[in-house]
Design a protein around this motif. Structure first.
Motif, mmCIF file in Angstrom:
data_model
loop_
_atom_site.group_PDB
_atom_site.id
_atom_site.type_symbol
_atom_site.label_atom_id
_atom_site.label_comp_id
_atom_site.label_asym_id
_atom_site.label_seq_id
_atom_site.Cartn_x
_atom_site.Cartn_y
_atom_site.Cartn_z
ATOM 1 N N ASP A 188 -89.968 -5.720 71.626
ATOM 2 C CA ASP A 188 -89.810 -6.510 72.764
ATOM 3 C C ASP A 188 -89.982 -7.622 72.817
ATOM 4 O O ASP A 188 -90.608 -8.307 72.062
ATOM 5 N N LYS A 189 -89.294 -8.269 74.141
ATOM 6 C CA LYS A 189 -89.879 -9.565 74.001
ATOM 7 C C LYS A 189 -90.665 -9.850 74.878
ATOM 8 O O LYS A 189 -90.634 -9.489 75.644
ATOM 9 N N VAL A 190 -91.477 -10.850 75.103
ATOM 10 C CA VAL A 190 -92.737 -11.459 75.844
ATOM 11 C C VAL A 190 -93.059 -12.729 76.087
ATOM 12 O O VAL A 190 -92.432 -13.379 75.184
ATOM 13 N N MET A 191 -94.161 -12.784 76.974
ATOM 14 C CA MET A 191 -94.065 -14.318 77.037
ATOM 15 C C MET A 191 -95.678 -14.296 76.596
ATOM 16 O O MET A 191 -97.096 -12.831 76.730
ATOM 17 N N VAL A 192 -96.072 -14.920 75.488
ATOM 18 C CA VAL A 192 -97.998 -15.575 75.045
ATOM 19 C C VAL A 192 -99.013 -16.075 75.725
ATOM 20 O O VAL A 192 -97.932 -17.541 75.488
ATOM 21 N N THR A 193 -99.786 -16.033 76.060
ATOM 22 C CA THR A 193 -100.528 -16.755 77.044
ATOM 23 C C THR A 193 -101.842 -17.221 75.404
ATOM 24 O O THR A 193 -102.878 -16.483 75.669
ATOM 25 N N LYS A 241 -94.660 -8.507 78.717
ATOM 26 C CA LYS A 241 -93.180 -8.258 78.557
ATOM 27 C C LYS A 241 -92.353 -8.372 79.545
ATOM 28 O O LYS A 241 -92.101 -8.981 80.708
ATOM 29 N N ILE A 242 -91.325 -9.379 79.013
ATOM 30 C CA ILE A 242 -90.185 -9.367 79.357
ATOM 31 C C ILE A 242 -88.915 -8.302 79.659
ATOM 32 O O ILE A 242 -88.194 -8.154 78.653
ATOM 33 N N ASP A 243 -88.380 -8.198 80.470
ATOM 34 C CA ASP A 243 -87.435 -6.709 80.333
ATOM 35 C C ASP A 243 -86.682 -7.505 81.424
ATOM 36 O O ASP A 243 -86.418 -8.034 81.943
ATOM 37 N N GLY A 261 -91.397 -15.136 73.489
ATOM 38 C CA GLY A 261 -91.441 -14.666 71.453
ATOM 39 C C GLY A 261 -91.075 -13.155 71.409
ATOM 40 O O GLY A 261 -90.716 -12.487 72.411
ATOM 41 N N VAL A 262 -91.209 -12.430 70.470
ATOM 42 C CA VAL A 262 -89.893 -11.516 70.055
ATOM 43 C C VAL A 262 -91.760 -10.323 69.110
ATOM 44 O O VAL A 262 -91.985 -11.079 68.629
ATOM 45 N N VAL A 263 -92.176 -9.236 69.664
ATOM 46 C CA VAL A 263 -92.405 -8.803 68.738
ATOM 47 C C VAL A 263 -92.643 -8.109 67.390
ATOM 48 O O VAL A 263 -90.855 -7.693 67.558
ATOM 49 N N ARG A 264 -93.155 -8.492 66.382
ATOM 50 C CA ARG A 264 -92.889 -7.978 65.209
ATOM 51 C C ARG A 264 -94.012 -7.188 64.202
ATOM 52 O O ARG A 264 -93.328 -6.589 63.685
#
Length: 577
Positions: free
Chosen positions: A401-406, A469-471, A415-418
């Motif tokens: 999933d593509k996400v924004m990390v604070t 999460k970025i949808d 980034g992308v969750v690995r």
């Protein structure tokens, strides 16, 4: 009435000695939290739409000292993060006490006490450290609670003193309580101690004092980092003067061994409870961590401060700090320090009597990402307590999933969750994210264990509360958080972004923003500052390219995350492009 004799002075002057002269027999015998209010501008300043309350304005000063001006309005003035207000902290607090305020009264907007405000005012370059130290000493002598925590940040006065690098205030606080709370954790900094906070903010002076008083240099935060490992990467401060020297000093200070037994001068035989492996394991099964908000007996709000074995009974016990003074201790029992809190706020109970605080109904911000369909079910026109009556579906975040990390300093990175799962460096569920840009801390490996692989400095680990999460299949307005949903729209409309000509605080020095934008020497948005003192490196020209004009050796280029405005991190105040 005390009015400054010289309005041009750097801070207000006062008659008499360093203590305040309010009538003690008229002072309220119990503390209260004062409702929010606006600063009491004079008629002329209201007509000119002044940005903040100005104590140098004679008419505003007359309004300020008027007995009809409430304590709430005085707190509104104290919240202003500018040199003139912060250097007048003694005068402001005196006005609170003269109105029969209690020494432990709180401001409802910031949830800070007078002692919290005084500790912040000790920031060099924005306040007067010596005057602020005198105020802190006087407040403590009047019974100010040195263990009081701001509920929004979970920071104690010592945490604020470390953050703003106030050496004299740090010493006063540690001497006042025999350094009992020197290693007290802070949620805002991943349950790191005051020493973690000092390291993260390059606060050399307060770090040195903390180490001299016996702060544990080997203590680890929730991310498994010691204070030494919290020192920022020097490459991010390439164009900031003296940074390499400051980082070198901090590394030298934090590389020293803690004093024997980690006991600071004056602890008088108190022993610190040993870390309990059994306690951590049991918390892990309940998805709880020290510092989490909890309920005791499903009724009393509290903060989890300790879990483990104790000397006074068998089995595993939980130590909590209650929101109200309905406890039985202050976290110390039979000369053993399990944690430290205000008197009668501490309580020890069996683990089965505590449960996780319902985040949607608490006063603490939740950053859990929701599906748009679930958000529409929330009735935000009613009180927050009604939110719990509507089932809220949490959107699951998975690998890929593509996400924004604070991050800790408030900056956000794409980034992308690995990786998703448990780790060896901390308990609970963690996410490993590969960032789009080299703004991380690792390559997917932590403490010798590899969880995923990515380029160096592209990897970062975070809990679910730090991810959004970025949808890509939905409009941007549908990818929002719960706290953004229930915020009043008025607050959004009145958002103040960083702008040219604005005063900011950098490295405890005041500067004026002269440039905001992209640069040729690095990626991202940068700020060009003109400093008040000769602490810069140029006159606005860097590597042959002119970004702004200022006097020689007063110009400096910094990232927004390196500055604060009224205590708010600059990274959160950058206007979206």
């Amino acid at each position: 009435m005390i009015i400054p004799a010289d309005r041009s002075s750097s801070h207000l002057d006062y008659d008499g000695d360093s203590s305040f002269d309010s009538e003690s027999d008229q002072t309220r015998s119990y503390p209260v939290t004062h409702p929010p209010a606006e600063a009491p501008l004079c008629t002329q300043c209201q007509l000119t739409d002044a940005a903040y309350f100005d104590l140098s304005c004679l008419k505003c000063l007359q309004v300020f000292v008027n007995p009809q001006t409430s304590i709430s309005q005085i707190f509104a003035v104290m919240r202003q993060w500018n040199p003139h207000t912060q250097r007048s902290i003694k005068f402001c607090i005196q006005q609170v006490l003269e109105r029969n305020g209690h020494v432990n009264d709180r401001d409802s907007l910031s949830d800070m006490t007078l002692l919290h405000f005084a500790c912040k005012a000790g920031a060099a370059g924005i306040g007067d450290p010596q005057v602020a130290a005198e105020v802190v000493q006087d407040l403590i002598s009047r019974g100010a609670d040195i263990y009081a925590r701001c509920r929004w940040t979970q920071m104690t006065p010592l945490h604020y003193a470390a953050l703003f690098d106030s050496e004299p205030i740090t010493k006063i606080l540690l001497n006042a309580n025999q350094a009992i709370d020197i290693d007290s954790p802070c949620n805002e900094y991943e349950n790191g101690s005051a020493l973690h906070i000092a390291a993260h903010n390059l606060a050399v002076n307060s770090a040195l004092v903390l180490v001299e008083f016996g702060a544990n240099t080997k203590l680890k935060d929730n991310l498994g980092r010691t204070p030494l490992e919290c020192i920022p990467d020097g490459s991010k401060y390439e164009h900031i003067p003296h940074t390499e020297q400051i980082i070198g000093q901090l590394q030298d200070i934090l590389s020293r061994e803690s004093k024997s037994g980690n006991k600071s001068p004056g602890r008088n035989g108190y022993k610190k409870a040993a870390e309990s492996v059994a306690g951590r394991a049991m918390l892990k099964t309940m998805w709880l961590n020290v510092g989490d908000r909890i309920l005791v007996d499903k009724a009393k709000g509290a903060t989890l401060r300790y879990c483990g074995t104790v000397d006074f009974a068998s089995g595993v016990w939980v130590g909590v700090e209650l929101d109200t003074p309905e406890g039985k201790n202050d976290g110390i029992i039979q000369d053993t320090i399990y944690f430290k809190c205000s008197p009668n706020h501490g309580l020890f109970v069996p683990l089965n009597r505590v449960s996780k605080y319902p985040s949607s109904s608490s006063g603490y911000q939740s950053t859990i990402t929701l599906k748009a369909s679930s958000i529409r079910q929330l009735n935000v026109s009613k009180s927050p307590t009604n939110i719990t009556k509507t089932p809220v579906k949490v959107e699951e975040i998975n690998v890929g999933d593509k996400v924004m990390v604070t991050t800790l300093n408030g900056t956000r990175h794409r980034g992308v969750v690995r990786f998703r799962g448990e780790t060896k460096f901390a308990s609970g569920l963690w996410y490993g994210v590969e960032l789009d840009k080299p703004e991380g801390r690792n390559s997917g490996s932590v403490q010798g264990v590899r969880y995923f692989s990515c380029p160096e400095k592209h990897g970062v680990f975070a809990t679910g509360s730090k991810l959004q999460k970025i949808d890509s299949n939905k409009p941007g307005w549908q990818s929002i958080t719960l706290i953004e949903t229930i915020k009043p729209t008025k607050k959004k409309a009145n958002q103040h972004w960083l702008d040219l000509g604005m005063n900011v605080l950098f490295n405890h020095q005041v500067g004026v923003i002269k440039y905001i934008g992209r640069v040729q020497f690095a990626e991202g948005i940068w700020l060009g500052l003109e400093m008040r003192d000769h602490v810069g490196r140029h006159d606005g020209c860097v590597q042959g390219h002119r970004y702004f004009n200022c006097k020689a050796n007063r110009g400096i280029m910094v990232r927004p995350s390196s500055v604060t405005v009224r205590g708010i991190n600059g990274a959160t105040l950058i206007k979206p492009e």
